[in-house]
Design a protein around this motif. Structure first.
Motif, mmCIF file in Angstrom:
data_model
loop_
_atom_site.group_PDB
_atom_site.id
_atom_site.type_symbol
_atom_site.label_atom_id
_atom_site.label_comp_id
_atom_site.label_asym_id
_atom_site.label_seq_id
_atom_site.Cartn_x
_atom_site.Cartn_y
_atom_site.Cartn_z
ATOM 1 N N PRO A 58 -0.685 -13.367 -2.325
ATOM 2 C CA PRO A 58 -0.386 -11.946 -2.536
ATOM 3 C C PRO A 58 0.353 -11.372 -1.327
ATOM 4 O O PRO A 58 0.111 -11.769 -0.187
ATOM 5 N N VAL A 59 1.233 -10.422 -1.597
ATOM 6 C CA VAL A 59 2.116 -9.879 -0.568
ATOM 7 C C VAL A 59 1.339 -9.168 0.553
ATOM 8 O O VAL A 59 1.813 -9.065 1.682
ATOM 9 N N ILE A 60 0.114 -8.737 0.272
ATOM 10 C CA ILE A 60 -0.684 -8.007 1.273
ATOM 11 C C ILE A 60 -0.921 -8.855 2.529
ATOM 12 O O ILE A 60 -1.107 -8.332 3.621
ATOM 13 N N PHE A 61 -0.890 -10.183 2.379
ATOM 14 C CA PHE A 61 -1.135 -11.055 3.536
ATOM 15 C C PHE A 61 0.139 -11.342 4.337
ATOM 16 O O PHE A 61 0.105 -12.081 5.311
ATOM 17 N N ILE A 369 11.020 -7.546 1.110
ATOM 18 C CA ILE A 369 10.701 -7.325 2.529
ATOM 19 C C ILE A 369 10.943 -5.857 2.887
ATOM 20 O O ILE A 369 10.126 -5.227 3.567
ATOM 21 N N ARG A 370 12.062 -5.326 2.392
ATOM 22 C CA ARG A 370 12.392 -3.918 2.685
ATOM 23 C C ARG A 370 11.316 -2.987 2.122
ATOM 24 O O ARG A 370 10.867 -2.057 2.790
ATOM 25 N N ALA A 371 10.863 -3.253 0.891
ATOM 26 C CA ALA A 371 9.820 -2.408 0.275
ATOM 27 C C ALA A 371 8.534 -2.468 1.096
ATOM 28 O O ALA A 371 7.891 -1.440 1.341
ATOM 29 N N MET A 372 8.172 -3.650 1.552
ATOM 30 C CA MET A 372 6.946 -3.771 2.346
ATOM 31 C C MET A 372 7.077 -3.018 3.667
ATOM 32 O O MET A 372 6.146 -2.339 4.092
ATOM 33 N N GLU A 373 8.238 -3.140 4.300
ATOM 34 C CA GLU A 373 8.455 -2.436 5.573
ATOM 35 C C GLU A 373 8.330 -0.924 5.373
ATOM 36 O O GLU A 373 7.851 -0.206 6.248
ATOM 37 N N ILE A 377 3.847 -1.156 -1.246
ATOM 38 C CA ILE A 377 3.252 -2.482 -1.421
ATOM 39 C C ILE A 377 3.358 -2.984 -2.862
ATOM 40 O O ILE A 377 3.602 -4.172 -3.102
ATOM 41 N N ASP A 378 3.209 -2.101 -3.836
ATOM 42 C CA ASP A 378 3.313 -2.536 -5.244
ATOM 43 C C ASP A 378 4.732 -2.981 -5.575
ATOM 44 O O ASP A 378 4.946 -3.987 -6.237
ATOM 45 N N GLN A 379 5.688 -2.199 -5.087
ATOM 46 C CA GLN A 379 7.086 -2.560 -5.331
ATOM 47 C C GLN A 379 7.420 -3.884 -4.637
ATOM 48 O O GLN A 379 8.111 -4.740 -5.193
ATOM 49 N N ALA A 380 6.886 -4.067 -3.423
ATOM 50 C CA ALA A 380 7.116 -5.322 -2.689
ATOM 51 C C ALA A 380 6.591 -6.504 -3.496
ATOM 52 O O ALA A 380 7.239 -7.552 -3.599
ATOM 53 N N SER A 381 5.411 -6.303 -4.093
ATOM 54 C CA SER A 381 4.790 -7.367 -4.873
ATOM 55 C C SER A 381 5.623 -7.702 -6.116
ATOM 56 O O SER A 381 5.870 -8.880 -6.417
ATOM 57 N N ARG A 386 9.739 -11.164 -8.793
ATOM 58 C CA ARG A 386 11.050 -11.239 -9.468
ATOM 59 C C ARG A 386 11.969 -12.255 -8.770
ATOM 60 O O ARG A 386 12.610 -13.082 -9.414
ATOM 61 N N LEU A 387 11.994 -12.201 -7.435
ATOM 62 C CA LEU A 387 12.876 -13.105 -6.682
ATOM 63 C C LEU A 387 12.443 -14.566 -6.832
ATOM 64 O O LEU A 387 13.278 -15.462 -6.945
ATOM 65 N N GLU A 388 11.124 -14.785 -6.848
ATOM 66 C CA GLU A 388 10.629 -16.160 -7.009
ATOM 67 C C GLU A 388 10.972 -16.705 -8.393
ATOM 68 O O GLU A 388 11.359 -17.865 -8.545
#
Length: 441
Positions: A58-61, A369-373, A377-381, A386-388
């Protein structure tokens, strides 16, 4: 940070993507999220002893940088390379190269977030006029994940390159990252090349408790011109934390005669001293430790996973030592910003001028990465997913048409100095001619 302003910069102003004018940035757009509500155990319990490169976390980590940007942090203490070049004595040069190799892992201290896995074909560039280098990196393989980088001094004084294949394994309470791959530094004025591999990094308390990091293993730096070697031991912390973060070793000539001793902590500093003085100090230190142990009844309990507290936070300086390197302090709000250094804070910055010259594969343009920065967090996830999926679909299409992936800026070949399999820079990136690049975002 020591600024080595380098005259005669060879990047035309319109082509520069230098971040040196942004050096005042000591903050990210948004602080990090708390990971307390998320159980990493629920994901990892199926993976004990396995390699983790195929596990989706998960992106949170994560931390809001790509592994390609994280690699660029090797360059934070570039002044040590310039300093090495300035010495006429090969032992003094090796001391600076050893300090550079130790400083390259210093930014990992307390960095418990995982960088984003780069997508195949992803790139990253960094030009730092103030530190006197420019760097390009590319993700050259997806399975296994391999990142290649090539940095050069703006004064044509050095080339620094390597390819890293991080093998991650989960051992129940800890994750171990073994950074396979060769690192090469060429000091062009001296016609010298040095090669080494990085130590193993381990993150403890993956399940419960405070995460903490140690680096361990031997790092052997070889000067291929003189035959001199520097053998550094990154100490595992040991039962009572006495060895936590410690690094020590010797520079020796090709007949294995000790020329110099090095010691310090990879989180703090590195010193050099005469080897006889160092050996006498070590002998005395060992005697004192054993006396202490005998006077205290030591309970032989099971080894704890809690972070051990070292005897003292700083290094005990042996009389006659010379300081080779000291870590730069982190920004005051670093703990809320993924424990980033000042150097790491600006790696994702992009301005209009930069955006107009960098290729569309640069990870500054990567949406997850930009969304997380930005704290989304939901958009980053969603974007990461999507990218994967996009990457998987592209791989499927290639296998149908039986076409192979072609790397753009690097090619596979033997390392010219030690013969190991490596990825070498093919040139022409800085011509800014970015035709037919893959659409990865």
């Amino acid at each position: 940070m020591v600024n080595c302003a380098v005259p005669g910069v060879c990047v035309p102003p319109s082509q520069s993507t230098s971040t040196s004018e942004h050096l005042s940035a000591t903050s990210l757009p948004s602080p990090m999220f708390s990971r307390n509500d998320f159980s990493i155990w629920s994901i990892l319990r199926k993976c004990i002893g396995m390699e983790l490169s195929k596990i989706t976390m998960p992106v949170i980590f994560n931390e809001p940088l790509s592994f390609l940007q994280r690699l660029t942090e090797y360059m934070e203490h570039t002044y040590l390379i310039h300093k090495a070049s300035s010495f006429s004595d090969p032992v003094e040069r090796m001391q600076c190269v050893a300090a550079f190799a130790v400083s390259a892992v210093a930014s990992q201290w307390e960095r418990t977030g995982k960088p984003f896995n780069p997508l195949l074909g992803e790139t990253y560039e960094l030009v730092r006029d103030d530190l006197g280098f420019r760097l390009i990196s590319e993700q050259v393989s997806h399975h296994p994940p391999i990142s290649a980088f090539h940095a050069e001094g703006l004064n044509n004084d050095f080339i620094f390159h390597g390819s890293i294949y991080p093998k991650l394994k989960f051992w129940g309470k800890s994750v171990e990252a073994e950074p396979k791959g060769t690192i090469t530094l060429e000091l062009l004025e001296h016609n010298e090349a040095y090669t080494w591999t990085n130590p193993t990094c381990c993150v403890h308390n993956i399940i419960v408790g405070k995460l903490w990091i140690e680096q361990y293993g031997n790092v052997e730096i070889t000067n291929h011109k003189t035959g001199d070697k520097c053998i550094l031991s990154f100490k595992p912390c040991g039962l009572f934390g006495k060895e936590l973060h410690k690094v020590e070793g010797y520079i020796q000539d090709k007949s294995k005669k000790k020329l110099c001793a090095l010691y310090g902590k990879w989180t703090e500093c590195l010193y050099s001293v005469d080897p006889a003085t160092f050996d006498a100090y070590k002998k005395n230190d060992k005697k004192n430790t054993e006396e202490k142990k005998n006077s205290k009844q030591v309970s032989n309990s099971e080894e704890s996973d809690e972070m051990p507290m070292p005897d003292s936070e700083s290094v005990c300086v042996i009389p006659g030592s010379v300081l080779l390197w000291r870590i730069a302090p982190r920004p005051p709000n670093s703990a809320q910003m993924y424990n980033f250094t000042s150097f790491a804070m600006v790696l994702n910055e992009v301005d209009k001028e930069m955006e107009s010259v960098i290729p569309k594969t640069d990870c500054r343009l990567r949406p997850d990465i930009r969304a997380m920065e930005n704290g989304e967090i939901d958009q980053a996830s969603e974007e990461k997913k999507r990218l994967e999926e996009k990457q998987r679909a592209a791989r499927k299409n290639r296998s149908k048409s039986e076409e192979d992936w072609k790397t753009r800026w690097f090619h596979q070949g033997p390392n010219p100095h030690n013969g190991a399999q490596d990825w070498l820079y093919s040139g022409s990136y800085w011509d800014r001619n970015y035709f037919s690049l893959p659409d990865i975002y």
